[in-house]
Design a protein around this motif. Structure first.
Motif, short mmCIF file in Angstrom:
data_model
loop_
_atom_site.label_atom_id
_atom_site.label_comp_id
_atom_site.label_asym_id
_atom_site.label_seq_id
_atom_site.Cartn_x
_atom_site.Cartn_y
_atom_site.Cartn_z
N VAL A 182 1.37 -1.91 4.81
CA VAL A 182 2.08 -3.12 4.40
C VAL A 182 1.13 -4.33 4.40
O VAL A 182 1.16 -5.15 3.48
N ILE A 183 0.29 -4.43 5.41
CA ILE A 183 -0.68 -5.53 5.47
C ILE A 183 -1.65 -5.45 4.30
O ILE A 183 -1.96 -6.47 3.67
N LEU A 184 -2.11 -4.24 3.97
CA LEU A 184 -3.02 -4.06 2.84
C LEU A 184 -2.35 -4.45 1.53
O LEU A 184 -2.93 -5.20 0.72
N ILE A 185 -1.14 -3.99 1.30
CA ILE A 185 -0.43 -4.31 0.06
C ILE A 185 -0.15 -5.80 -0.03
O ILE A 185 -0.32 -6.41 -1.09
N GLY A 212 -6.06 -4.50 6.66
CA GLY A 212 -5.22 -3.36 6.28
C GLY A 212 -6.04 -2.12 5.96
O GLY A 212 -5.73 -1.02 6.40
N ALA A 213 -7.11 -2.31 5.17
CA ALA A 213 -7.95 -1.17 4.79
C ALA A 213 -8.67 -0.59 6.00
O ALA A 213 -8.71 0.64 6.18
N ILE A 266 -8.17 3.21 7.64
CA ILE A 266 -9.32 4.10 7.84
C ILE A 266 -9.42 4.50 9.31
O ILE A 266 -9.63 5.67 9.63
N TYR A 267 -9.28 3.53 10.19
CA TYR A 267 -9.36 3.81 11.64
C TYR A 267 -8.27 4.77 12.07
O TYR A 267 -8.52 5.74 12.80
N LEU A 310 -7.52 -15.95 3.38
CA LEU A 310 -6.46 -15.21 4.05
C LEU A 310 -6.09 -13.91 3.34
O LEU A 310 -6.00 -12.86 4.00
N PRO A 311 -5.90 -13.91 2.02
CA PRO A 311 -5.62 -12.62 1.37
C PRO A 311 -6.77 -11.62 1.51
O PRO A 311 -6.53 -10.42 1.68
N LEU A 312 -8.00 -12.09 1.45
CA LEU A 312 -9.14 -11.20 1.63
C LEU A 312 -9.14 -10.62 3.04
O LEU A 312 -9.40 -9.43 3.24
N LEU A 313 -8.84 -11.45 4.01
CA LEU A 313 -8.80 -10.99 5.40
C LEU A 313 -7.67 -9.98 5.62
O LEU A 313 -7.86 -8.97 6.29
#
Length: 55
Positions: free
Chosen positions: A13-16, A43-44, A48-49, A35-38
């Motif tokens: 959800v954070i990534l989207i 999210g990504a 992955i983690y 902020l959107p980049l962060l």
């Protein structure tokens, strides 16, 4: 198991949200915001983690 799925869902959800805000900022203001980049990065990296931690 349920906690891992919730964590993956949260990161997704954070990534989207970050990607949608990034597209919106580029279309409206012609430059991406920090902020959107962060949000997209968090999210990504979180997805992955959580993927490597679960295997």
């Amino acid at each position: 198991m349920l906690k891992k799925n919730r964590l993956k869902l949260l990161f997704a959800v954070i990534l989207i949200l970050g990607l949608v805000l990034l597209v919106y900022m580029i279309l409206i203001e012609d430059e991406p915001g920090a902020l959107p980049l962060l949000l997209a990065l968090i999210g990504a990296l979180g997805l992955i983690y959580s993927r490597f931690k679960s295997t």
